[in-house]
Design a protein around this motif. Structure first.
Motif, PDB file in Angstrom:
ATOM      1  N   GLY A  68       0.709  -1.127   0.234  1.00  0.00           N
ATOM      2  CA  GLY A  68       0.395   0.207   0.232  1.00  0.00           C
ATOM      3  C   GLY A  68       0.912   1.146   0.136  1.00  0.00           C
ATOM      4  O   GLY A  68       2.057   1.467   0.447  1.00  0.00           O
ATOM      5  N   HIS A  69       0.430   2.405  -0.458  1.00  0.00           N
ATOM      6  CA  HIS A  69       0.442   3.763  -0.533  1.00  0.00           C
ATOM      7  C   HIS A  69       2.109   3.807  -0.998  1.00  0.00           C
ATOM      8  O   HIS A  69       2.710   3.252  -2.028  1.00  0.00           O
ATOM      9  CB  HIS A  69       0.781   3.963   1.465  1.00  0.00           C
ATOM     10  CG  HIS A  69      -0.644   3.745   2.117  1.00  0.00           C
ATOM     11  ND1 HIS A  69      -0.703   4.426   2.151  1.00  0.00           N
ATOM     12  CD2 HIS A  69      -0.425   2.520   2.875  1.00  0.00           C
ATOM     13  CE1 HIS A  69      -2.154   4.548   3.114  1.00  0.00           C
ATOM     14  NE2 HIS A  69      -1.513   2.594   2.911  1.00  0.00           N
ATOM     15  N   GLY A  70       2.795   4.583  -0.457  1.00  0.00           N
ATOM     16  CA  GLY A  70       4.427   4.394  -1.390  1.00  0.00           C
ATOM     17  C   GLY A  70       3.892   6.465  -1.585  1.00  0.00           C
ATOM     18  O   GLY A  70       3.501   7.041  -1.720  1.00  0.00           O
ATOM     19  N   MET A 106       7.388   4.568   8.901  1.00  0.00           N
ATOM     20  CA  MET A 106       6.212   5.249   7.682  1.00  0.00           C
ATOM     21  C   MET A 106       5.594   3.492   7.528  1.00  0.00           C
ATOM     22  O   MET A 106       6.009   2.191   6.836  1.00  0.00           O
ATOM     23  CB  MET A 106       6.914   5.726   6.733  1.00  0.00           C
ATOM     24  CG  MET A 106       7.020   6.865   7.257  1.00  0.00           C
ATOM     25  SD  MET A 106       7.595   8.332   5.556  1.00  0.00           S
ATOM     26  CE  MET A 106       8.764   9.290   6.235  1.00  0.00           C
ATOM     27  N   GLU A 107       3.755   3.323   7.141  1.00  0.00           N
ATOM     28  CA  GLU A 107       3.182   2.272   6.731  1.00  0.00           C
ATOM     29  C   GLU A 107       3.639   2.048   5.093  1.00  0.00           C
ATOM     30  O   GLU A 107       3.814   0.973   5.041  1.00  0.00           O
ATOM     31  CB  GLU A 107       2.071   2.884   6.507  1.00  0.00           C
ATOM     32  CG  GLU A 107       1.302   1.235   5.794  1.00  0.00           C
ATOM     33  CD  GLU A 107      -0.354   1.632   6.123  1.00  0.00           C
ATOM     34  OE1 GLU A 107      -0.529   2.884   6.636  1.00  0.00           O
ATOM     35  OE2 GLU A 107      -0.952   0.411   5.264  1.00  0.00           O
ATOM     36  N   LYS A 108       4.570   2.566   4.420  1.00  0.00           N
ATOM     37  CA  LYS A 108       5.277   2.386   3.208  1.00  0.00           C
ATOM     38  C   LYS A 108       6.258   1.595   3.253  1.00  0.00           C
ATOM     39  O   LYS A 108       6.145   1.330   2.569  1.00  0.00           O
ATOM     40  CB  LYS A 108       5.034   3.893   2.522  1.00  0.00           C
ATOM     41  CG  LYS A 108       5.909   4.738   3.108  1.00  0.00           C
ATOM     42  CD  LYS A 108       6.117   6.283   1.682  1.00  0.00           C
ATOM     43  CE  LYS A 108       6.933   6.397   2.002  1.00  0.00           C
ATOM     44  NZ  LYS A 108       7.473   8.375   1.704  1.00  0.00           N
ATOM     45  N   ILE A 136      -1.209  -5.534   1.078  1.00  0.00           N
ATOM     46  CA  ILE A 136      -0.124  -5.035   2.421  1.00  0.00           C
ATOM     47  C   ILE A 136      -0.565  -3.918   2.391  1.00  0.00           C
ATOM     48  O   ILE A 136      -0.278  -2.899   2.742  1.00  0.00           O
ATOM     49  CB  ILE A 136       0.620  -6.010   2.198  1.00  0.00           C
ATOM     50  CG1 ILE A 136       1.161  -6.900   0.765  1.00  0.00           C
ATOM     51  CG2 ILE A 136       1.770  -5.419   3.633  1.00  0.00           C
ATOM     52  CD1 ILE A 136       0.863  -8.292   2.773  1.00  0.00           C
ATOM     53  N   HIS A 137      -1.044  -3.928   4.368  1.00  0.00           N
ATOM     54  CA  HIS A 137      -1.161  -2.834   4.868  1.00  0.00           C
ATOM     55  C   HIS A 137      -0.492  -3.187   5.969  1.00  0.00           C
ATOM     56  O   HIS A 137      -0.986  -4.191   6.239  1.00  0.00           O
ATOM     57  CB  HIS A 137      -2.552  -1.758   4.280  1.00  0.00           C
ATOM     58  CG  HIS A 137      -2.960  -1.856   3.795  1.00  0.00           C
ATOM     59  ND1 HIS A 137      -2.968  -0.555   3.121  1.00  0.00           N
ATOM     60  CD2 HIS A 137      -2.916  -2.652   2.454  1.00  0.00           C
ATOM     61  CE1 HIS A 137      -2.890  -0.137   1.661  1.00  0.00           C
ATOM     62  NE2 HIS A 137      -3.015  -1.641   1.040  1.00  0.00           N
ATOM     63  N   ALA A 138      -0.949  -1.274   7.094  1.00  0.00           N
ATOM     64  CA  ALA A 138      -0.435  -1.789   8.581  1.00  0.00           C
ATOM     65  C   ALA A 138      -1.891  -0.491   9.133  1.00  0.00           C
ATOM     66  O   ALA A 138      -1.495   0.082   8.245  1.00  0.00           O
ATOM     67  CB  ALA A 138       0.849  -1.193   9.254  1.00  0.00           C
ATOM     68  N   ASP A 139      -2.169  -1.067   9.610  1.00  0.00           N
ATOM     69  CA  ASP A 139      -3.092   0.279  10.048  1.00  0.00           C
ATOM     70  C   ASP A 139      -2.812   0.797  11.714  1.00  0.00           C
ATOM     71  O   ASP A 139      -1.564   0.394  12.119  1.00  0.00           O
ATOM     72  CB  ASP A 139      -4.730  -0.817  10.711  1.00  0.00           C
ATOM     73  CG  ASP A 139      -5.568   0.231  11.168  1.00  0.00           C
ATOM     74  OD1 ASP A 139      -5.564   1.985  11.184  1.00  0.00           O
ATOM     75  OD2 ASP A 139      -6.752  -0.437  11.058  1.00  0.00           O
TER      76      ASP A 139
HETATM   77 ZN   LIG Z   1      -2.788   1.911   4.628  1.00  0.00          ZN
END
Ligand SMILES: [Zn+2]
Length: 442
Positions: free
Chosen positions: A216-218, A232-234, A286-289
């Motif tokens: 996810g993200h980026g 960072m989640e990304k 794929i993510h992290a909350d």
């Molecule tokens: Zn996310």
């Protein structure tokens, strides 16, 4: 206006040329990874960041002024070309630059001032960086310029925001100020394809089932954050996605396609397009909350599937947050085509939904043996990234960066290896069963 238009044309060419140059000069992954947080689980596969030193360096950024006039200043080590455009609902101003190595102090941009609520920055595509300003209300850029180094001051990019009413703001959304992100990305992708394409005899087509892994993200969209912005989640999900790819590819049974392999922003719709154009057998995002302070302290991994109606309020909150990615990245959502409501698509979608749910259950069955799961580990909501009508899709939130224990897991190589292992096992079990019943050729 004429000089502005010239500016646009020049920069548009500049961006593409830089992107093409990059890929002509380099093999494999782009230097963008120099900005990727690797943490204690750093991988040997990541090339050295030395090549990144050619990019202009942004060393500091600050805001000055008030709600009538606000000035933004970015310190650089060399002058750059840029272009700006505005987006409505929510009010934003976007600045596109050639690829810049952002070395700004941690946390810069989180707190705004005057007309700027907050700002974000990062890579938007190979060769191109972006700064996105969230505005407190309608505003226009009255002046924007780059100052050459003088009197001991470094070169600076300066933007002067000025308060306007909504009508004036909407009028400022002239055709030439529209984002031309999509064609630019298509060009960059074409450049990648040209360089990556095998030079000599075409190999026989690869008929192995395709698994699309979607970190996810980026780029300009950091996702959730911890440690005051250090984690960072990304970056966490990119490291995880690459490790999952390597594990799955080991068996040789499947071909893995990543939606991104570096710190680049990818619009949600483009991620879905990758799954569809590859006729993927499975799509895993794929993510992290994270929970905001005061919203409790949830923990553990959760597996999400698509549904019109969220399974609970937390799932709804999360889908809203994840769906904001395009707005965060400065993609003009008004360009998005409206949903296709077609009876055929509906039928295919129903079948796909069955497979998505089946995979989610199998994934939970494997993961719960090795990974701490959320107390309600299977949920559903309207995630835009899960909307390929013909590709079984799930979104995995690996854990909460806002939870101390989860965060320790997320940056631990040991935890990642175990989690990647259980996910790869579930994927293999799901596809083995699916292919056995569907016969050859998916
Ligand atoms: Zn996310």
């Amino acid at each position: 206006m004429a000089s502005r238009a010239n500016h646009l044309v020049l920069l548009g060419c500049g961006l593409l040329c830089v992107a093409a140059f990059l890929y002509a000069q380099m093999t494999g992954r782009s230097t963008a990874q120099a900005q990727v947080y690797q943490g204690p689980t750093s991988q040997a596969a990541i090339p050295s960041p030395a090549a990144a030193s050619n990019f202009p360096i942004a060393s500091d950024a600050r805001l000055a002024g008030d709600v009538k006039q606000t000035r933004f200043i970015l310190d650089l080590d060399k002058a750059v070309q840029f272009r700006t455009f505005a987006l409505a609902d929510p009010y934003r101003v976007v600045v596109d630059l050639p690829q810049v190595s952002f070395q700004l102090p941690t946390g810069v941009g989180v707190a705004g001032r005057g007309l700027v609520k907050a700002f974000r920055y990062g890579l938007i595509m190979p060769g191109g960086s972006r700064i996105v300003f969230d505005l407190t209300g309608p505003a226009r850029i009255a002046k924007s310029y780059v100052l050459e180094a003088a009197n001991g001051q470094p070169p600076r990019l300066v933007l002067e925001f000025e308060e306007v009413d909504r009508t004036a703001f909407v009028q400022s959304l002239a055709p030439e100020s529209r984002p031309e992100l999509r064609p630019a990305i298509a060009e960059a992708n074409a450049a990648v394809a040209r360089v990556d394409a095998p030079a000599a005899p075409p190999s026989p087509p690869d008929k192995r089932p395709v698994i699309v892994i979607d970190p996810g993200h980026g780029g300009v969209d950091n996702g959730t954050q911890a440690g005051g912005g250090d984690i960072m989640e990304k970056n966490l999900v990119l490291g995880f996605g690459l490790a999952l790819r390597d594990r799955i590819e080991k068996s040789g049974k499947y071909r893995v396609v990543m939606t991104r392999t570096d710190d680049t922003f990818i619009p949600l719709g483009d991620r879905v397009k990758v799954a569809r154009s590859e006729s993927a057998a499975l799509f895993v995002s794929i993510h992290a909350d994270a929970l905001k302070r005061g919203e409790g302290d949830a923990q553990g991994a959760t597996i999400y599937t698509l549904s019109d109606k969220a399974s609970d309020s937390e799932a709804e909150r999360l889908a809203d947050a994840e769906n904001k990615s395009d707005a965060i990245g400065g993609v003009n959502l008004t360009d998005e085509p409206t949903e296709v409501a077609d009876i055929l698509i509906d039928l295919v979608q129903r079948e796909t939904k069955t497979f998505s749910n089946r995979f989610a259950r199998m994934l939970m069955g494997e993961m719960k043996n090795t990974v701490r799961m959320h107390k309600h580990p299977l949920k559903s909501a309207g995630f835009r990234v899960l909307k390929a009508p013909d590709v079984p899709s799930v979104l995995v939130e690996l854990g909460y960066v806002s939870n101390k224990g989860d965060l320790e897991h997320l940056v631990s190589e040991n935890w990642r290896n175990r989690t990647v292992g259980s996910m790869a096992q579930a994927i293999d079990a799901f596809l083995a069963k699916r292919l056995a019943t569907a016969g050859p050729g998916k």
